[in-house]
Design a protein around this motif. Sequence first.
Motif, PDB file in Angstrom:
ATOM      1  N   GLY A 124     -13.397 -36.774   6.686  1.00 21.97           N
ATOM      2  CA  GLY A 124     -12.371 -36.140   6.507  1.00 21.97           C
ATOM      3  C   GLY A 124     -11.246 -36.732   7.184  1.00 21.97           C
ATOM      4  N   ASN A 125     -11.249 -37.417   8.219  1.00 22.93           N
ATOM      5  CA  ASN A 125     -10.194 -38.421   9.002  1.00 22.93           C
ATOM      6  C   ASN A 125      -9.995 -39.472   8.005  1.00 22.93           C
ATOM      7  N   LEU A 126     -10.833 -40.167   7.353  1.00 21.36           N
ATOM      8  CA  LEU A 126     -10.489 -41.202   6.448  1.00 21.36           C
ATOM      9  C   LEU A 126      -9.693 -40.619   5.286  1.00 21.36           C
ATOM     10  N   VAL A 127      -9.912 -39.481   4.933  1.00 28.19           N
ATOM     11  CA  VAL A 127      -9.214 -39.031   3.817  1.00 28.19           C
ATOM     12  C   VAL A 127      -7.518 -38.778   4.115  1.00 28.19           C
ATOM     13  N   LYS A 128      -7.448 -38.400   5.300  1.00 29.10           N
ATOM     14  CA  LYS A 128      -6.232 -37.928   5.715  1.00 29.10           C
ATOM     15  C   LYS A 128      -5.628 -39.305   6.091  1.00 29.10           C
ATOM     16  N   SER A 129      -6.380 -40.649   6.534  1.00 23.29           N
ATOM     17  CA  SER A 129      -5.693 -41.463   6.636  1.00 23.29           C
ATOM     18  C   SER A 129      -5.226 -42.174   5.241  1.00 23.29           C
ATOM     19  N   GLN A 130      -6.074 -42.082   4.200  1.00 23.44           N
ATOM     20  CA  GLN A 130      -6.001 -42.428   2.962  1.00 23.44           C
ATOM     21  C   GLN A 130      -4.534 -41.647   2.331  1.00 23.44           C
ATOM     22  N   ARG A 131      -4.695 -40.408   2.431  1.00 22.62           N
ATOM     23  CA  ARG A 131      -3.439 -39.735   2.052  1.00 22.62           C
ATOM     24  C   ARG A 131      -2.132 -40.180   2.523  1.00 22.62           C
ATOM     25  N   TRP A 132      -2.132 -40.316   4.072  1.00 22.53           N
ATOM     26  CA  TRP A 132      -0.928 -40.894   4.717  1.00 22.53           C
ATOM     27  C   TRP A 132      -0.567 -42.239   4.079  1.00 22.53           C
ATOM     28  N   TRP A 133      -1.277 -43.005   4.089  1.00 25.40           N
ATOM     29  CA  TRP A 133      -0.949 -44.689   3.612  1.00 25.40           C
ATOM     30  C   TRP A 133      -0.478 -44.370   2.137  1.00 25.40           C
ATOM     31  N   SER A 177     -10.936 -43.182  11.261  1.00 21.03           N
ATOM     32  CA  SER A 177     -11.961 -42.149  10.976  1.00 21.03           C
ATOM     33  C   SER A 177     -12.122 -41.118  12.295  1.00 21.03           C
ATOM     34  N   LEU A 178     -11.487 -41.501  13.326  1.00 23.40           N
ATOM     35  CA  LEU A 178     -11.226 -40.695  14.482  1.00 23.40           C
ATOM     36  C   LEU A 178      -9.859 -39.880  14.258  1.00 23.40           C
ATOM     37  N   PRO A 179      -9.782 -38.622  14.764  1.00 26.13           N
ATOM     38  CA  PRO A 179      -8.803 -37.740  14.180  1.00 26.13           C
ATOM     39  C   PRO A 179      -7.401 -37.938  14.958  1.00 26.13           C
ATOM     40  N   TRP A 180      -7.075 -38.478  15.890  1.00 22.29           N
ATOM     41  CA  TRP A 180      -5.769 -38.824  16.656  1.00 22.29           C
ATOM     42  C   TRP A 180      -4.856 -39.531  15.536  1.00 22.29           C
ATOM     43  N   PHE A 181      -5.197 -40.548  15.206  1.00 22.95           N
ATOM     44  CA  PHE A 181      -4.179 -41.454  14.504  1.00 22.95           C
ATOM     45  C   PHE A 181      -3.850 -40.730  12.933  1.00 22.95           C
ATOM     46  N   PRO A 182      -4.704 -40.381  12.219  1.00 23.37           N
ATOM     47  CA  PRO A 182      -4.507 -39.770  10.891  1.00 23.37           C
ATOM     48  C   PRO A 182      -3.807 -38.484  11.048  1.00 23.37           C
ATOM     49  N   ASN A 183      -4.281 -37.538  12.078  1.00 22.42           N
ATOM     50  CA  ASN A 183      -3.498 -36.446  12.537  1.00 22.42           C
ATOM     51  C   ASN A 183      -1.908 -36.785  12.521  1.00 22.42           C
ATOM     52  N   ALA A 184      -1.752 -37.362  13.443  1.00 22.20           N
ATOM     53  CA  ALA A 184      -0.329 -37.765  13.948  1.00 22.20           C
ATOM     54  C   ALA A 184       0.453 -38.222  12.841  1.00 22.20           C
ATOM     55  N   MET A 185      -0.101 -39.159  12.123  1.00 26.79           N
ATOM     56  CA  MET A 185       0.596 -39.594  10.992  1.00 26.79           C
ATOM     57  C   MET A 185       0.966 -38.716   9.967  1.00 26.79           C
ATOM     58  N   LEU A 186      -0.097 -38.100   9.340  1.00 26.73           N
ATOM     59  CA  LEU A 186      -0.015 -37.292   8.403  1.00 26.73           C
ATOM     60  C   LEU A 186       0.768 -36.286   8.440  1.00 26.73           C
ATOM     61  N   SER A 187       0.840 -35.758   9.718  1.00 26.61           N
ATOM     62  CA  SER A 187       1.455 -34.187   9.905  1.00 26.61           C
ATOM     63  C   SER A 187       3.090 -34.640   9.879  1.00 26.61           C
ATOM     64  N   ASP A 188       3.440 -35.622   9.958  1.00 32.90           N
ATOM     65  CA  ASP A 188       4.859 -36.163   9.892  1.00 32.90           C
ATOM     66  C   ASP A 188       5.407 -35.977   8.490  1.00 32.90           C
ATOM     67  N   TYR A 189       4.375 -36.033   7.616  1.00 33.42           N
ATOM     68  CA  TYR A 189       4.859 -35.916   6.284  1.00 33.42           C
ATOM     69  C   TYR A 189       4.698 -34.248   5.956  1.00 33.42           C
ATOM     70  N   GLU A 190       3.544 -33.712   6.262  1.00 32.33           N
ATOM     71  CA  GLU A 190       3.212 -32.417   5.941  1.00 32.33           C
ATOM     72  C   GLU A 190       4.000 -31.302   6.724  1.00 32.33           C
ATOM     73  N   ARG A 191       4.569 -31.608   7.647  1.00 33.40           N
ATOM     74  CA  ARG A 191       5.499 -30.740   8.387  1.00 33.40           C
ATOM     75  C   ARG A 191       6.947 -30.847   8.359  1.00 33.40           C
ATOM     76  N   GLN A 192       7.473 -31.622   7.406  1.00 32.15           N
ATOM     77  CA  GLN A 192       8.748 -31.690   7.145  1.00 32.15           C
ATOM     78  C   GLN A 192       9.573 -30.465   6.312  1.00 32.15           C
ATOM     79  N   TYR A 193       8.891 -29.693   5.879  1.00 34.95           N
ATOM     80  CA  TYR A 193       9.169 -28.366   5.042  1.00 34.95           C
ATOM     81  C   TYR A 193       8.032 -27.260   5.396  1.00 34.95           C
TER      82      TYR A 193
END
Length: 255
Positions: free
Chosen positions: A229-238, A54-70
């Motif tokens: 919102g960070n939980l949503v990002k975490s869920q999307r990444w997972w 629920s904190l931003p650092w982990f979900p942002n780092a993990m999800l951006s690996d997917y989102e910024r590939q293209y």
Amino acid sequence: MDLFLLKKFVGAMLMPVPIICAILLIGLVALFTQRQRIAKWSLSVGIFTLLLLSLPWFPNAMLSDYERQYRQFDMASNIDAIVVLGCGHANDAALPITAQLYPCSTIRVLEAFRIHQYHPEATIYTSGSNIGGEAFTNAEMHKRMLVMLGVDESKIQMALTPRDTDDEVNALKASLGSRPFALVTSASHMPRSMTLFENAGTHPIAAPTEHLVREHADSNFWWSFPGTGNLVKSQRWWYETLGQAWIEIVSWWRE
């Protein structure tokens, strides 16, 4: 049981929030039954994991690996087809279509429309069934939205039966052939979608949208607080991580 429904059920149970709730529930039961060691470990793991996601650092780092590939779609690309993958909706006649479509669907449709403004000769392919017994399919809802935006109805083709990305690939690959086309889907979903379409012998050009990680929006003081919102990002990444793992398992099984 339908394999699709089984896959969705198992996937839902493996999402972060259900897992965290299960761990915390085990801890509470252990606490009230005087099993202190189990209670301490379960509650500690559950609370720590909840904070981590629920904190931003982990979900942002993990999800951006997917989102910024293209990168965003290059409008100079030579295409004559645009594929907009389905997401979801609810047929509630009391609501406007903009509210019936899930945000992911609305954003995908808008990106397809944006590309079509530069390539008016292109055919738009919408896809998605009516999972959950909705009156209209997701493909039909996307088409309705595009027509309302001004796209000529004759420029839209629908695949009404796909229930997931695998189905969408199988339904559309014959129509797409070997010609390049714009593939519109959520940025986090794009790596998996590109893999599936390329494995099917088609030639997609990524047109990612609905980015959840935005650099300028994630750099202020309030950004550092825990939030849903960070939980949503975490869920999307997972969710996408499980999807990628499923592709690997299926490929291994077929070999």
